[in-house]
Design a protein around this motif. Sequence first.
Motif, PDB file in Angstrom:
ATOM      1  N   ALA A 187     -43.896 -15.041 -46.138  1.00  0.00           N
ATOM      2  CA  ALA A 187     -43.616 -14.900 -45.057  1.00  0.00           C
ATOM      3  C   ALA A 187     -45.061 -13.771 -43.519  1.00  0.00           C
ATOM      4  N   SER A 200     -37.374 -14.656 -43.663  1.00  0.00           N
ATOM      5  CA  SER A 200     -38.625 -14.572 -44.394  1.00  0.00           C
ATOM      6  C   SER A 200     -38.201 -15.725 -45.785  1.00  0.00           C
ATOM      7  N   TRP A 203     -39.590 -19.328 -44.442  1.00  0.00           N
ATOM      8  CA  TRP A 203     -41.060 -19.576 -44.411  1.00  0.00           C
ATOM      9  C   TRP A 203     -41.488 -20.110 -46.581  1.00  0.00           C
ATOM     10  N   LEU A 253     -41.852 -23.129 -41.578  1.00  0.00           N
ATOM     11  CA  LEU A 253     -43.683 -23.374 -40.977  1.00  0.00           C
ATOM     12  C   LEU A 253     -43.576 -22.321 -39.655  1.00  0.00           C
ATOM     13  N   ARG A 255     -44.376 -19.229 -37.638  1.00  0.00           N
ATOM     14  CA  ARG A 255     -44.662 -18.011 -37.431  1.00  0.00           C
ATOM     15  C   ARG A 255     -44.123 -17.043 -36.514  1.00  0.00           C
ATOM     16  N   PRO A 257     -39.897 -15.756 -36.440  1.00  0.00           N
ATOM     17  CA  PRO A 257     -39.507 -15.661 -37.191  1.00  0.00           C
ATOM     18  C   PRO A 257     -37.660 -15.814 -36.224  1.00  0.00           C
ATOM     19  N   ARG A 260     -37.816 -19.756 -36.009  1.00  0.00           N
ATOM     20  CA  ARG A 260     -38.274 -20.445 -37.293  1.00  0.00           C
ATOM     21  C   ARG A 260     -36.745 -21.558 -37.317  1.00  0.00           C
TER      22      ARG A 260
END
Length: 542
Positions: A187, A200, A203, A253, A255, A257, A260
């Motif tokens: 990530a 993370s 991701w 995906l 960016r 967090p 996300r």
Amino acid sequence: MGTEGDSFRVIAGRYRLEARLGRGGMGVVWRATDQLLERRVAVKELTQDTSLSADEARLRRDRTLREARAVAQLRHPHIIVVHDVVEDDQRPYIVMELTDGDSLADRISRDGPVDAEEAARIGIALLGALGTAHAAGVLHRDIKPANVLMEDSTDRIVLTDFGIAQVEGATTLTESGSFVGSPEYTAPERMSGIRTGPESDLWSLGALLCTALSGESPFRRDSLGGILHAVVMDEVRPPAQAAPLLPVVRGLLERDPERRLDAAEAERMLRAFRATGRTPKLSAGYSPARHQDRREEPGRDATPTASRRTAASRMDAARTADKPARPAGRSVLVAAVLVAALAGAGVSAAALLMNSGEGGGGAPGSTATATAAVSGTAGATVSPGTTAPSRSSRTAPSGYRLAHDPRGFSLAVRDDFTRTEQGERVFYLSPGETFRLGVRVVDPEPGGPLAVMRRADAAGPSSNPGYRDGRVTETVHGQQVAALWEFTWDGFSAAEGPRHTYDLCWEEGGRMYDVWVSAPVGKLRMAKEYFDVALDTFTPGV
């Protein structure tokens, strides 16, 4: 491969190491026998870092054993079972169940990408596994196809190799100066040196799903610097094959967090796709569960933590710098973020800055700074809240040139590709015609791109000798509905050998565009790169 006899090594007075199954960055995995319980097991022998002092080695060994024992407490059908954690001759070993299948990476390499139904099944299994691990305060930190096993006898999906897992609150290996994990699946907040959490791993799961669907990570590049740039700065461009699951992939995906897609919503959407076969949608009014927790938990401060404020500010800065109005500032930001990421990977900051344009290596005012090491392309898919540069402002990556074609379009092709025409088709050919990049511009045809590609697929055996494995997928290109056609064929001569073709068709501005690349089956990674660069830089009406 070991043989029966006294040459076998026995550790902890119990586990007989018999044959090496594989080697990774964190150690060697052995097929072994538990002589006490008379069962077959897998034993991971963790490598020692000879550069550490005795005290440092002891601290690392103690931490490894502590975190391995935490992983051993995890119980979930899709998490590898850890039977024991032992130490022998001051070296830690993890004793695990022995599965009878290959990794997802091996399966993709042997059989090719999976379909959306199978990818959704894999995603659901891994989300369940990660949910159990995260609830116990364990972060995996190395989610990738090589660490997902596919059991032959049951088709069970098993998340394995918690060798660099982190127990919540513990000091990480990254913080002590060594980057751990697989950059293509790591990530951006980890790349930027921000302390990370469960998001993370999510991701990484998004990148894994892209690989499962297309055969390659969307962040694959030819150099470490290129990979880090792609993860941290480039626009994220999921592969066309991800279209059926695109909302899930894009959400994972993201960016930032904080924005996300969370595990619960991702799993719900994947289950909805498996139940209906339709592209899933976000729940009405959805926002990530970690945001809801902060708003709804009585007495809890709704202000993000310092690390999350840092992450958000870096993401906002990255978005602002992506706008073409301030190219010099963008090059400084790219260099700064990559220096932070590369520092843990042992890459010279001075070398990076020389490639950023600040040391005279780039063209003045270029918006493509810090990409000298990047082989590949920024994508056309934009995360929510970002601003994408217009296609006309894009420049060719290093090793490419921007070709302004007399047929009324432009695109980036390799420096050594030459142009030729064949009727209504334009070709850009590599030396020896190993790679053939084609473009066709015509009036729209009945049924649109999907119907055109389906008709081409039906006529494939008559137009391409040895035509096989044809597949047509509805997808998008920028904001346009598109269709991707892939197939393998035998080439036009025995000397040429088997080839594979990627072909994307879409309508834009009252015209139909068809862009394809054909290459030997053994050179598909390079072919996919040429294809992606051509599509990302393609501008009609130039």
